[in-house]
Design an enzyme around this catalytic site. Structure first.
Site, PDB file in Angstrom:
ATOM      1  N   PHE A 164       1.684   8.250  -5.498  1.00  0.00           N
ATOM      2  CA  PHE A 164       2.268   7.000  -5.968  1.00  0.00           C
ATOM      3  C   PHE A 164       1.160   6.097  -6.490  1.00  0.00           C
ATOM      4  CE2 PHE A 164       6.319   4.637  -5.789  1.00  0.00           C
ATOM      5  CZ  PHE A 164       7.190   5.708  -5.751  1.00  0.00           C
ATOM      6  N   GLN A 181       6.843  -9.024  -9.233  1.00  0.00           N
ATOM      7  CA  GLN A 181       6.258  -7.768  -9.699  1.00  0.00           C
ATOM      8  C   GLN A 181       7.007  -7.213 -10.907  1.00  0.00           C
ATOM      9  OE1 GLN A 181       6.314  -4.000  -7.168  1.00  0.00           O
ATOM     10  NE2 GLN A 181       4.144  -4.292  -7.600  1.00  0.00           N
ATOM     11  N   HIS A 204       7.645  -3.965 -12.850  1.00  0.00           N
ATOM     12  CA  HIS A 204       7.533  -2.508 -12.728  1.00  0.00           C
ATOM     13  C   HIS A 204       7.350  -1.943 -14.131  1.00  0.00           C
ATOM     14  CE1 HIS A 204       8.581   1.645 -11.887  1.00  0.00           C
ATOM     15  NE2 HIS A 204       8.610   1.390 -10.597  1.00  0.00           N
ATOM     16  N   LEU A 229      15.929   1.041 -13.224  1.00  0.00           N
ATOM     17  CA  LEU A 229      14.620   1.525 -12.794  1.00  0.00           C
ATOM     18  C   LEU A 229      14.476   3.029 -13.005  1.00  0.00           C
ATOM     19  CD1 LEU A 229      11.959   1.163 -11.093  1.00  0.00           C
ATOM     20  CD2 LEU A 229      13.348   1.700  -9.097  1.00  0.00           C
ATOM     21  N   GLU A 234       8.673   5.195 -10.159  1.00  0.00           N
ATOM     22  CA  GLU A 234       7.247   5.500 -10.281  1.00  0.00           C
ATOM     23  C   GLU A 234       6.957   6.950  -9.890  1.00  0.00           C
ATOM     24  OE1 GLU A 234       4.863   2.245  -9.045  1.00  0.00           O
ATOM     25  OE2 GLU A 234       3.407   3.519  -8.062  1.00  0.00           O
ATOM     26  N   ARG A 251       0.924  -1.237 -10.319  1.00  0.00           N
ATOM     27  CA  ARG A 251       1.951  -1.661 -11.267  1.00  0.00           C
ATOM     28  C   ARG A 251       1.513  -2.825 -12.150  1.00  0.00           C
ATOM     29  NH1 ARG A 251       7.074  -1.033  -7.050  1.00  0.00           N
ATOM     30  NH2 ARG A 251       7.148   1.239  -7.237  1.00  0.00           N
ATOM     31  N   HIS A 304      10.980  -6.528 -10.857  1.00  0.00           N
ATOM     32  CA  HIS A 304      11.402  -5.535  -9.882  1.00  0.00           C
ATOM     33  C   HIS A 304      11.409  -6.052  -8.454  1.00  0.00           C
ATOM     34  CE1 HIS A 304      11.970  -1.601  -8.197  1.00  0.00           C
ATOM     35  NE2 HIS A 304      10.800  -1.581  -7.600  1.00  0.00           N
ATOM     36  N   ARG A 307       2.219  -5.770  -4.851  1.00  0.00           N
ATOM     37  CA  ARG A 307       2.601  -4.765  -3.860  1.00  0.00           C
ATOM     38  C   ARG A 307       2.391  -3.372  -4.423  1.00  0.00           C
ATOM     39  NH1 ARG A 307       7.097  -1.602  -3.221  1.00  0.00           N
ATOM     40  NH2 ARG A 307       8.351  -2.660  -4.805  1.00  0.00           N
TER      41      ARG A 307
END
Lengths: 573, 251, 134
Positions: free
Chosen positions: A117, A231, A233, A243, A246, A277, A345, A380
């Site tokens: 990730f 955030q 994304h 979405l 990721e 991100r 996001h 994050r």
């Protein structure tokens, strides 16, 4: 007005709320779970990629490494004692979910599988194909059904917190089924209402993510913290904002520009598609501004290319990505690249709490995305948030239950008076509203303002313009008209109450963004492009006043107990 | 160029005001990438704020927005206007449920039945299992496959809406609840089958089902509740034969 | 838990529900064919004593009547249809996993049809043909 009493009252039935509910129930106190939707509709359900924890060591992983990735990902704005506790508890919570039936994907030997990730230096994200949030939410919701101590109040919309004698004593909620207002009193109240991505027009967030918990706490006098960090994304589907996980890049997908170049080699060559991100979203915008985006029906995009992964891997590990791309944009990722662009996001910010989930307002707690407990800082890492819901949901639930056991009951008369006032306030505000503004129109204008002026890149001027437009919107909202005057499922009234919260929360995003004259994590200022630790290694706190938010600052905690603290340094990948 | 439009014929029902549902027609802009839910939201925001319906994720996973679209139960976030265009789209509340208001139905019956089937891992040592690194219960990918399909249920209620047995006998546990019970029965980590069987095997459980099979047809997540029910029937029958042939067996 | 429930409206199932889509209709046909199969079997069993006493060569008996012949023909068609639907459900009914992959439903269905053909062959050529002296 009916009064319903519990020891611990939880608002929100997603992963954090349910984890807190079970933790409190295990402590033996009575738990009320109030949610504006059935728990399994909560937005946790849409999380796809997975949840991070050190659950394998054959990958070279360690608690220190997960800790350091998290701190570095946060651009050093995370509270390090909180991140330390998080990485220590993460595996316990994910394995607890395993025992509760979550269908985690597995290795051939039956142990849990992990995937790569963004921003994680080794494979450490547990996953249930690409519907991790869905499976976790249903597993924990179904598990919660066996606890008699938990009483659910589904489809009840909380309109305000009951604050008496300097403490939060519960909530006032409107039961959508009957339209009746009811008082829920509790010795400890936990907000687990998720995020507020719906402040923006282009978001992965569901329709329900209107930040009600933020609004409730803020109005009750608790501060919202680090709200300048929403955030983005990097991979949302154009048009809907749906979405694309990721994990698509974790499994090896490429991001390419219109020339077919993997442009991240110019921005973050050591990590490429597995960078954090904030950095990747900025790279995408820069590519588009340089004319290397791919024009489309909804503006420019870049392309997420999964073709080289092949049919079999996509079907096994990313079936939902394939389903979503085929259904919503008519593209089969096995054969064609998917157009994507940065999309709002997640909120790093939220109700300020300590490591126990306790807010500065006695009796009020928060956990999950609604809280700013110090884990995420300015950015994050993907797959930390599902784990965050569990780790801090559990701790908050336990602490709240223990506090409740030692707290005397509130004065009934005072509480009932507060409830009556709240019902009267809403009736006066919306009951006879005959203005010329529609709820939907104001919501839509708010979202477009935020989209246009509070995006990936900001300037002092764009933010001041946003603040100005928000003032106008608030003024327009005083003339809002609610056509529905019935009681049962009056969703227009609920929408009006939500927009009322949203207009205030938007100000708590814009105000600290203006004052934070630096670029850090997801806040990228064109007029202040560098990070400034001298001045801004601090959390923002937004307090409500009659004239809008008043901003204060609070130092970041840079110490740990057993892991080695990571002193702020240049964030290089 | 004038904008293309499409008509939505939407069921309205306001309790206390309407004795029975009526149909209201709205004209909304037509876009080939709009789903029925987008059109409903357009109505609510721009034409008639009093129309009530549920929705949340807009990506086919939260299960909120099930309605009858042109007579078939569907997730309105996955039903495109282009499937009906240029004809009007008929939008009704999910069949077989009491209508609370407009397009909102009462699903408390399902929520109750869901708890009845004990949809969670049951094993004696559950609360004493160690947690953390290396303490997962082992489960091979093949064992995961045994139940995973039945755990894909999003509780959207389309299957109940398609089930004539549920329409005639509302006490029937119904497709989703039984599929979820089967999901746990088939999970290698679970030991709770015997605790679920009294409810599943009761006269209001699997034996009500006459295998119409429409539940599996309308299921947006390919859960195949009909298979779950028929397999549970077979397993229950096997149990019965075993207990007849081997009454000393400890089942 | 909710405050006292507002009265809802519960629409009734229409009598013509089974005509509202093709699959409901085929389901009703499947159920109806079972009735014919059962009826034929019951009549046949009640006629067995007469059949063993030679009813087939007695033009006045029920089993020699054209009506019975026609009924048997219709019933046969229905039984074949019912058997076809039942065998096609095998894969839905039976879940068998040997090793990492479950056996595909289609293979199980095919196995049933093969078994059916074999059983028909055995009955026709091993039992029936010798019995009627062919």
């Amino acid at each position: 007005m009916d009064v319903i009493k519990h020891d611990v009252l939880i608002v929100g039935g997603g992963l954090a709320g349910l984890r807190a509910a079970i933790a409190a129930a295990v402590e033996g106190v009575s738990v009320g779970l109030v949610s504006k939707v059935y728990p399994m509709r909560s937005h946790t359900v849409s999380a796809e990629g997975g949840a991070a924890a050190v659950v394998r060591t054959d990958t070279g992983d360690s608690l220190q490494l997960h800790f350091e990735d998290t701190i570095k990902g946060s651009d050093f704005l995370a509270d390090q004692n909180v991140a330390e506790y998080f990485v220590q508890e993460a595996a316990n919570e994910l394995i607890q979910m395993e025992h509760w039936g979550c269908p985690w994907s597995r290795e051939p030997d039956g142990s849990v599988a992990v995937r790569a990730f963004g921003g994680m230096s080794v494979h450490r994200t547990m996953f249930a194909s690409d519907k991790s949030g869905f499976h976790m939410l249903h597993a924990i919701f179904q598990t919660s059904l066996k606890y008699d101590k938990i009483v659910r109040y589904d489809e009840n919309f909380v309109t305000s917190l009951l604050v008496d004698d300097g403490r939060c004593q519960g909530v006032v909620a409107m039961d959508q089924r009957s339209g009746e207002f009811r008082l829920f009193t509790a010795k400890a109240t936990i907000l687990a209402t998720g995020g507020c991505g719906r402040l923006w027009a282009f978001t992965t967030n569901g329709f329900i993510n209107t930040g009600d918990g933020h609004g409730l706490a803020y109005r009750a006098g608790a501060p919202l913290s680090d709200m300048e960090f929403p955030q983005y994304h990097p991979t949302g589907l154009p048009g809907t904002g749906i979405l694309i996980t990721e994990a698509a890049r974790g499994e090896g997908g490429y991001l390419v520009n219109k020339n077919g170049d993997r442009f991240l080699s110019d921005y973050i060559p050591s990590r490429m598609e597995l960078g954090p991100r904030d950095i990747i979203s900025r790279a995408e915008i820069t590519e588009m501004e340089a004319g290397r985006g791919v024009p489309g029906r909804y503006g420019d995009t870049v392309m997420l290319d999964l073709r080289h992964l092949g049919d079999e891997l996509i079907n096994r590990k990313l079936p939902f990505v394939r389903e979503l791309a085929e259904r919503y944009i008519g593209i089969d990722p096995v054969h064609n690249p998917i157009p994507v662009r940065p999309v709002v996001h997640y909120m790093m910010g939220g109700v300020r709490t300590d490591i126990d989930g306790q807010s500065p307002l006695p009796g009020l707690f928060a956990c999950g995305e609604a809280a700013q407990e110090g884990l995420n800082g300015a950015n994050r890492l993907g797959s930390n948030s599902l784990t965050e819901c569990l780790v801090f949901g559990a701790r908050t639930g336990r602490v709240a239950a223990r506090l409740a056991a030692q707290t005397p009951e509130a004065s009934a008369a005072a509480i009932e008076a507060l409830g009556a006032d709240e019902e009267a306030r809403i009736a006066a505000r919306f009951g006879e509203a005959t203005g010329d503004e529609r709820v939907g129109q104001i919501r839509s204008d708010l979202q477009l303002t935020m989209e246009r002026l509070v995006g990936v890149y900001r300037t002092g001027d764009s933010l001041k313009q946003a603040a100005e437009e928000l003032r106008t919107l608030k003024e327009r909202f005083t003339r809002v008209r609610v056509d529905d005057h019935t009681r049962v499922f009056n969703m227009e009234l609920q929408a009006a109450l939500e927009v009322d919260f949203m207009l205030e929360i938007a100000e708590t995003v814009v105000a600290p963004s203006i004052l934070r004259e630096e670029s850090r994590g997801s806040q990228a200022r064109r007029d202040f492009t560098d990070r400034d630790d001298e001045k801004f290694l601090v959390h923002s706190l937004a307090y409500r006043t009659e004239n809008g938010p008043q901003i204060e600052w609070q130092p970041v905690i840079l110490t740990t107990e057993s892991l080695t603290a990571l002193p702020p340094a240049e964030r290089k990948y | 160029m004038t904008e293309s439009t499409i008509k939505l014929a939407v069921t309205r029902y306001r309790p206390g005001q309407d004795r029975e549902p009526t149909v209201q027609t709205y004209t909304v802009p037509y876009h080939d990438d709009w789903v029925v839910l987008d059109a409903l939201q357009y109505v609510k925001d721009n034409i008639d704020g009093t129309l009530s319906f549920r929705w949340s994720c807009h990506m086919g996973v939260c299960g909120s927005c099930g309605m009858m679209v042109d007579g078939t139960p569907k997730l309105t976030c996955a039903a495109f206007l282009r499937e009906s265009y240029p004809r009007e789209v008929r939008v009704e509340p999910l069949a077989n449920f009491p209508v609370v208001r407009d397009l909102i139905v009462d699903i408390d019956d399902f929520m109750h039945k869901l708890s009845e089937v004990k949809p969670y891992i049951i094993r004696e040592d559950l609360d004493s299992l160690p947690l953390g690194l290396g303490h997962e219960l082992r489960q091979t990918p093949a064992e995961l496959e045994d139940f995973k399909q039945f755990g894909m249920c999003i509780n959207c209620m389309l299957c109940y809406s398609a089930c004539p047995v549920y329409a005639m006998e509302p006490k029937f546990l119904g497709p989703a609840a039984i599929a979820l019970a089967h999901r746990y029965n088939m999970d290698s980590r679970d030991q709770g089958r015997n605790q679920r069987m009294p409810v599943i095997g009761s006269s209001e459980g699997i034996w009500e089902c006459t295998f119409v099979g429409e539940c599996s047809v309308v299921c947006p997540k390919h859960v195949d509740p009909a298979a779950a029910i028929q397999r549970t029937k077979l397993a229950t029958t096997n149990d019965w034969f075993k207990s007849m042939l081997m009454p000393w067996g400890n089942r | 838990m909710h405050a006292p429930l507002a009265p809802g409206y519960r629409p009734a199932l229409s009598n013509g529900w089974w005509l509202s889509n093709r699959r409901y209709f085929l389901y009703m046909v499947r159920e109806l064919t079972a009735v014919f199969a059962a009826l034929w079997a019951i009549i046949f069993v009640t006629q067995l004593p007469q059949i063993t006493a030679g009813a087939y060569s007695n033009p006045a008996s029920l089993v020699s009547s054209p009506l019975w012949f026609a009924f048997s023909l219709v019933s046969l068609a229905f039984v074949l249809y019912h058997a076809w639907t039942a065998f096609n459900a095998t894969g839905t009914l039976i879940y068998l996993r040997m090793g990492p992959k479950p056996i595909a439903g289609g293979s199980l269905n095919a196995a049933m049809f093969i078994a059916w053909a074999l059983a028909t062959f055995v009955i026709a050529f091993v039992f029936v043909t010798p019995a009627i002296g062919g």
